[in-house]
Enzyme design. Sequence first.
Site, PDB file in Angstrom:
ATOM      1  N   SER A 109     -29.905 -12.847  22.812  1.00 27.14           N
ATOM      2  CA  SER A 109     -29.214 -12.299  22.123  1.00 27.14           C
ATOM      3  C   SER A 109     -28.981 -12.860  21.008  1.00 27.14           C
ATOM      4  O   SER A 109     -28.857 -11.432  19.871  1.00 27.14           O
ATOM      5  CB  SER A 109     -27.231 -12.460  22.720  1.00 27.14           C
ATOM      6  OG  SER A 109     -27.937 -11.694  23.597  1.00 27.14           O
ATOM      7  N   TYR A 110     -28.956 -14.167  20.608  1.00 31.65           N
ATOM      8  CA  TYR A 110     -29.069 -14.372  19.685  1.00 31.65           C
ATOM      9  C   TYR A 110     -30.421 -15.042  18.356  1.00 31.65           C
ATOM     10  O   TYR A 110     -30.393 -16.154  17.910  1.00 31.65           O
ATOM     11  CB  TYR A 110     -28.380 -15.400  18.774  1.00 31.65           C
ATOM     12  CG  TYR A 110     -26.885 -14.919  19.874  1.00 31.65           C
ATOM     13  CD1 TYR A 110     -25.336 -14.252  18.756  1.00 31.65           C
ATOM     14  CD2 TYR A 110     -26.271 -15.310  20.920  1.00 31.65           C
ATOM     15  CE1 TYR A 110     -24.599 -13.498  19.687  1.00 31.65           C
ATOM     16  CE2 TYR A 110     -25.401 -14.948  21.826  1.00 31.65           C
ATOM     17  CZ  TYR A 110     -24.456 -13.777  20.734  1.00 31.65           C
ATOM     18  OH  TYR A 110     -23.446 -13.463  21.391  1.00 31.65           O
ATOM     19  N   LYS A 128     -38.205 -21.454  16.730  1.00 30.33           N
ATOM     20  CA  LYS A 128     -36.550 -20.478  17.496  1.00 30.33           C
ATOM     21  C   LYS A 128     -36.043 -20.654  15.866  1.00 30.33           C
ATOM     22  O   LYS A 128     -35.479 -20.342  15.345  1.00 30.33           O
ATOM     23  CB  LYS A 128     -35.777 -21.803  18.380  1.00 30.33           C
ATOM     24  CG  LYS A 128     -34.636 -20.785  18.067  1.00 30.33           C
ATOM     25  CD  LYS A 128     -33.417 -21.461  19.279  1.00 30.33           C
ATOM     26  CE  LYS A 128     -34.147 -22.144  20.358  1.00 30.33           C
ATOM     27  NZ  LYS A 128     -32.826 -23.262  21.328  1.00 30.33           N
ATOM     28  N   SER A 178     -42.003 -28.245  19.027  1.00 32.78           N
ATOM     29  CA  SER A 178     -42.957 -28.466  20.055  1.00 32.78           C
ATOM     30  C   SER A 178     -43.112 -27.457  21.315  1.00 32.78           C
ATOM     31  O   SER A 178     -42.545 -26.837  21.145  1.00 32.78           O
ATOM     32  CB  SER A 178     -43.314 -30.213  21.113  1.00 32.78           C
ATOM     33  OG  SER A 178     -40.902 -30.141  21.954  1.00 32.78           O
ATOM     34  N   LEU A 179     -44.283 -27.166  21.111  1.00 36.20           N
ATOM     35  CA  LEU A 179     -45.099 -26.018  22.151  1.00 36.20           C
ATOM     36  C   LEU A 179     -45.417 -26.677  23.778  1.00 36.20           C
ATOM     37  O   LEU A 179     -46.299 -27.347  23.430  1.00 36.20           O
ATOM     38  CB  LEU A 179     -46.023 -25.301  21.698  1.00 36.20           C
ATOM     39  CG  LEU A 179     -46.855 -24.687  22.207  1.00 36.20           C
ATOM     40  CD1 LEU A 179     -45.413 -22.761  22.511  1.00 36.20           C
ATOM     41  CD2 LEU A 179     -47.937 -23.867  21.300  1.00 36.20           C
ATOM     42  N   ALA A 180     -44.440 -26.528  24.422  1.00 40.60           N
ATOM     43  CA  ALA A 180     -45.070 -26.522  25.690  1.00 40.60           C
ATOM     44  C   ALA A 180     -45.917 -25.687  26.317  1.00 40.60           C
ATOM     45  O   ALA A 180     -45.158 -24.570  27.165  1.00 40.60           O
ATOM     46  CB  ALA A 180     -43.477 -27.211  26.639  1.00 40.60           C
ATOM     47  N   ASP A 223     -26.537 -26.478  31.929  1.00 39.12           N
ATOM     48  CA  ASP A 223     -27.502 -25.170  32.552  1.00 39.12           C
ATOM     49  C   ASP A 223     -28.855 -26.170  32.876  1.00 39.12           C
ATOM     50  O   ASP A 223     -30.158 -25.006  32.622  1.00 39.12           O
ATOM     51  CB  ASP A 223     -27.253 -24.464  31.372  1.00 39.12           C
ATOM     52  CG  ASP A 223     -28.020 -23.138  32.275  1.00 39.12           C
ATOM     53  OD1 ASP A 223     -27.935 -22.930  32.797  1.00 39.12           O
ATOM     54  OD2 ASP A 223     -28.360 -22.123  30.442  1.00 39.12           O
ATOM     55  N   GLU A 227     -35.876 -23.016  35.283  1.00 34.44           N
ATOM     56  CA  GLU A 227     -36.270 -22.087  34.003  1.00 34.44           C
ATOM     57  C   GLU A 227     -36.459 -22.814  32.681  1.00 34.44           C
ATOM     58  O   GLU A 227     -36.869 -22.684  31.610  1.00 34.44           O
ATOM     59  CB  GLU A 227     -35.916 -20.738  33.508  1.00 34.44           C
ATOM     60  CG  GLU A 227     -35.638 -19.377  34.639  1.00 34.44           C
ATOM     61  CD  GLU A 227     -34.794 -19.998  35.652  1.00 34.44           C
ATOM     62  OE1 GLU A 227     -33.745 -18.947  36.352  1.00 34.44           O
ATOM     63  OE2 GLU A 227     -34.751 -21.169  35.912  1.00 34.44           O
ATOM     64  N   ASP A 241     -33.652 -26.449  25.923  1.00 35.42           N
ATOM     65  CA  ASP A 241     -32.078 -25.103  25.664  1.00 35.42           C
ATOM     66  C   ASP A 241     -30.932 -26.031  25.731  1.00 35.42           C
ATOM     67  O   ASP A 241     -30.320 -26.278  26.910  1.00 35.42           O
ATOM     68  CB  ASP A 241     -32.301 -24.510  26.931  1.00 35.42           C
ATOM     69  CG  ASP A 241     -31.072 -22.909  26.726  1.00 35.42           C
ATOM     70  OD1 ASP A 241     -30.963 -23.020  25.475  1.00 35.42           O
ATOM     71  OD2 ASP A 241     -31.465 -21.865  26.756  1.00 35.42           O
TER      72      ASP A 241
END
EC number: 2.7.11.1
Length: 592
Positions: A109-110, A128, A178-180, A223, A227, A241
């Site tokens: 959403s953001y 991001k 960092s890119l996983a 959380d 995922e 996250d």
Amino acid sequence: MRNTHNPNETEASEDAENDTQSESDLSFDHGSSEKLNRASLPKTQNSAIPQSNALNTTPNESTSQIDSSPKIPSAVPHISTPNPSSGASTPNIKRVSDFKFGEILGEGSYSTVLTATENSTKREYAIKVLDKRHIIKEKKEKYVNIEKEALCILSKHPGFIKLFYTFQDAHNLYFVLSLARNGELLDYINKLGRFNEICAQYYAALIVDSIDYMHGRGVIHRDLKPENILLDDNMRTKITDFGSAKILNSSHGSHEEDTHHADKPQAHSRSFVGTARYVSPEVLSDKIAGTASDIWAFGCILFQMLAGKPPFVAGNEYLTFQSILHLSYEIPPDISDVASDLIKKLLVLDPKDRLTVDEIHQHPFFNGIKFDNTLWELPPPRLKPFGHTSVLSLSVPNASNKHENGDLTSPLGVPSMVSASTNAAPSPVGTFNRGTLLPCQSNLEEENKEWSSILQDDEKISKIGTLNVYSMSGINGNDAFRFFSSLFRKRKPRTFILTNFGRYLCVASDGEGRKTVKEEIPIKSVGMRCRMVKNNEHGWVVETPTKSWSFEDPNGPASAWVELLDKASSISLPFGNHSVTSFSRSIARSAV
């Protein structure tokens, strides 16, 4: 891939140096958030993450201060921003133009997460992009700072996504991460069905070691779910996250006293964070989500790796909550006794009775595992499904059934960081906030019937028309305007539908009358802007970070479309994807 800063970067231009700050400039101040508007913001601001300073900064005079500075004890090593007054050279100020953006990895959403390559170093990152307008509108400033602060605190441990740079422009905030490459843990669970116990032991050990480090530094994730656990190039876990996190003793986080037991009753005004299938029973009972809540989620993840599905699965969130509060789950009989014993000691209703991290380390399930620095040097086992000897290829998964277990974004609406984009399965309880739907026109009944095959249940057409459209990728919208007049002849007429659900669809009908959606314009994506074209009352432009569309309605004014598109961009997304509503929680509690 080594994501380290180049210490030999050239000095920034004079204009850029005027915006350089000794610390990061992406924080918000609740008391002055109303001052954060596009007129008052500088064109570009940036900082690399300092080695020992906080991420927040004192902005220059042209910028409203948007947060007090939390002091963070640790940050990404080898990346520093000298104080301009010290006379030291200043690293290049990062801008959008410093990166070549690639595919969209996830949207919320953001925020939107995209792959990006830094032009000067050719290093690949995940960036991001967070929309300031939505963050301020929804009062989510605190969660931006919490995520940023948590990433900085945890940057020295290999089990977490790292934050390399932060910068902003007039509309967006940018986190360079960092890119996983290997996506989400959930992808592999879905593809294999179930992990064998050797694989489950290895990945559970990495996760619990990361939890131990995280809790030791006063961060509670709140959380944790498959995922939010990513896999890097070496198939090792990276937790991501942190928009839902609580940071103890933080100026942005809660100042509640946290205990492992987390048994203090809370006021009903406390906001819920988490995902329905992984939420702990104390949260459903309005008690503090403490460190033990992360232990509960870890138990759910371990169960899911071994069983192929979460322990608490039901047709809707109310029934899911009932299962959690009554501890109603079944361990498959073919799971070993030692693994079953660990699961039972993690999924305990009273947080005081759950295993601590130290007790988890000592459990027989982890016999042979040393929880020290050598753990992260162990080669990962080849992934094998439960009870089979076949080996899963370590290529990036094509998980078409990704998110079949549902997903709830954090208070930021932040998507998973670096997972491959796939389509989520429909939720059994998916509904919209009816109070925010676009109005439907009574004279469009025939059109609703004609296009019913591509509309969702209860979805109606708010506006339909044949528009001339031209799209371009990788070009800034401002630059694109220069080409619109010359490219007009290349625009193609297309039928577009704007629905009361806020979907903006390019549709088509073939010779046999079959209806298809050719493209959905992502008007809810972060950074989306819709505006009129100057000197053309029939034209408007929709811009996202990676693509722009130029529209013209030859039969009507652009203002009619732009007004509806602006409203549609803020329509609430479906909350049926296993998000938690206070209504369902209250019913679940009353039924216990």
